[in-house]
Design a protein around this motif. Sequence first.
Motif, PDB file in Angstrom:
ATOM      1  N   VAL A 156       0.846  -1.192   0.000  1.00  0.00           N
ATOM      2  CA  VAL A 156       0.000   0.000   0.000  1.00  0.00           C
ATOM      3  C   VAL A 156       0.882   1.242   0.000  1.00  0.00           C
ATOM      4  CG1 VAL A 156      -1.953  -1.097   1.145  1.00  0.00           C
ATOM      5  CG2 VAL A 156      -0.141  -0.067   2.521  1.00  0.00           C
ATOM      6  N   PRO A 157       0.364   2.380  -0.459  1.00  0.00           N
ATOM      7  CA  PRO A 157       1.142   3.623  -0.437  1.00  0.00           C
ATOM      8  C   PRO A 157       1.357   4.114   0.989  1.00  0.00           C
ATOM      9  CG  PRO A 157      -1.107   4.047  -1.146  1.00  0.00           C
ATOM     10  CD  PRO A 157      -0.959   2.559  -1.082  1.00  0.00           C
ATOM     11  N   ILE A 182     -10.305  -9.243  -1.450  1.00  0.00           N
ATOM     12  CA  ILE A 182      -9.618  -9.269  -0.153  1.00  0.00           C
ATOM     13  C   ILE A 182      -9.696  -7.887   0.484  1.00  0.00           C
ATOM     14  CG2 ILE A 182      -7.451  -9.756   1.040  1.00  0.00           C
ATOM     15  CD1 ILE A 182      -6.611 -11.370  -1.469  1.00  0.00           C
ATOM     16  N   ALA A 183     -10.195  -7.840   1.703  1.00  0.00           N
ATOM     17  CA  ALA A 183     -10.322  -6.562   2.409  1.00  0.00           C
ATOM     18  C   ALA A 183      -9.031  -6.212   3.140  1.00  0.00           C
ATOM     19  CB  ALA A 183     -11.476  -6.619   3.402  1.00  0.00           C
ATOM     20  N   TYR A 196      -7.925   8.025   2.629  1.00  0.00           N
ATOM     21  CA  TYR A 196      -7.604   6.833   1.834  1.00  0.00           C
ATOM     22  C   TYR A 196      -8.898   6.116   1.428  1.00  0.00           C
ATOM     23  CZ  TYR A 196      -5.098   2.579   0.474  1.00  0.00           C
ATOM     24  OH  TYR A 196      -4.580   1.525  -0.229  1.00  0.00           O
ATOM     25  N   GLN A 197      -8.914   5.537   0.211  1.00  0.00           N
ATOM     26  CA  GLN A 197     -10.153   4.929  -0.281  1.00  0.00           C
ATOM     27  C   GLN A 197      -9.981   3.513  -0.835  1.00  0.00           C
ATOM     28  OE1 GLN A 197     -12.247   7.430  -3.034  1.00  0.00           O
ATOM     29  NE2 GLN A 197     -12.552   9.073  -1.565  1.00  0.00           N
ATOM     30  N   LYS A 198      -8.782   3.081  -1.093  1.00  0.00           N
ATOM     31  CA  LYS A 198      -8.589   1.776  -1.765  1.00  0.00           C
ATOM     32  C   LYS A 198      -8.592   0.635  -0.743  1.00  0.00           C
ATOM     33  CE  LYS A 198      -6.071   3.763  -5.653  1.00  0.00           C
ATOM     34  NZ  LYS A 198      -4.818   3.760  -6.460  1.00  0.00           N
ATOM     35  N   SER A 216     -15.069   5.600   1.202  1.00  0.00           N
ATOM     36  CA  SER A 216     -14.584   6.405   2.324  1.00  0.00           C
ATOM     37  C   SER A 216     -15.332   6.029   3.596  1.00  0.00           C
ATOM     38  CB  SER A 216     -14.790   7.899   2.049  1.00  0.00           C
ATOM     39  OG  SER A 216     -14.074   8.312   0.912  1.00  0.00           O
ATOM     40  N   PHE A 217     -14.675   6.196   4.726  1.00  0.00           N
ATOM     41  CA  PHE A 217     -15.346   6.020   6.009  1.00  0.00           C
ATOM     42  C   PHE A 217     -16.327   7.167   6.214  1.00  0.00           C
ATOM     43  CE2 PHE A 217     -12.056   3.011   6.717  1.00  0.00           C
ATOM     44  CZ  PHE A 217     -12.448   2.211   7.782  1.00  0.00           C
TER      45      PHE A 217
END
Length: 387
Positions: A156-157, A182-183, A196-198, A216-217
């Motif tokens: 992840v970034p 996969i979460a 973050y969204q991915k 998004s949360f």
Amino acid sequence: MLRMSILDENYLCFNIFYMKRIIFFITTAALFSFSCERAEEKSLVNFTFEDLIVDTLILEKDESLAQISESLIYLETDSGGILLDFQRLQLVGFSYPEGKKVLEQFYMREGPDGIGSSTFKHVITGEGIFFIAAETKLIQADFEGNVLARWELPGVPSERLYVNYSVLPGNPITKIGNELIIADVPYLLKEEIMDYQKWILRYDLENQSSSHIEFSFPEASKEYYDDTNLGPYSHYFNSATEEILVSFPISDSLLLISADEKKWIDASTDQTLEFLKGRTEEQGEYIVYSPDHNSARYTWITYDPVNRVYLRQVITGLWSEALRETKGPYKVKLIVLDENFEKLGELNMPRNGNGFSTPDGFYYAIGFLGGEEEVGFVRLDFSKMRK
């Protein structure tokens, strides 16, 4: 003696006629009102957990089996249905619906067929078991303990801070075609990752390419940073519709993600919930996160394809100490929605559990029966809740 005139007699007859009509309308209105009340009463009938039980499945432990999961996987084989469970390097199978142990396979920790020793997130399919080990290592093994393939999942970034594919319940891996869904679920929600969204990875096993399902949360999550119970989300991927439902611990609504849109769907409990943020404490070199166990929170979401209902579990609070020995610590409800996300009702559950689907319906874990050698699951007929 008083005598009525013809006019008086006609007036009296007129009044008697209308009095009868008025009495008729009042009676009819009363009966109609009573009928409506009865109909409304019927539509508001509250089902109990026990009302929906139609069958009980009993699985037996033995000396080689430490425990049995609450969420088993049903597979159809040449010899019939089987329920599979994998934990602690051990694959176990039970015949269905008899519940007899018919398969046991241990997997190697190291070597050419080694799968490591970390906590595994996995999915069992007809093609074998896919494990996630050591954060980004994906392994496929067969049912005889042989490793068939290995992959390295993408990282992840920096703005994500860290990746977490491998743990946290309520987020099953789904295999659809050559892809795994996969979460990536944060242990803690922090301000740094709110943009973050991915969050959900789609990984292609054939060409090792990947894409993401983004969301998004909710804004309300900002009130619950650093809470291990109120930060992580749960999700369910419906392979038939390719829709994803995301359940946030502090949100009455579910986020529905399809190819065309994202929208919020009400999936709330009738009970008023209180979300209580936990404490964060420094203890020497460590930071200790202590959630408030009195807090309510929404947990897992799943789908029963037989009864065509979505099931969302919610913890509403704690039982009193006097009841915890028999009921467990948490008060739990199950919210039942039909395939169109219309609420059918909710159930007070006997414990904080989970379950699994079979061709006959959904089984919910009820724990040990008598001693600790037998584990019980009850099949629930949610069709009874449809009007």
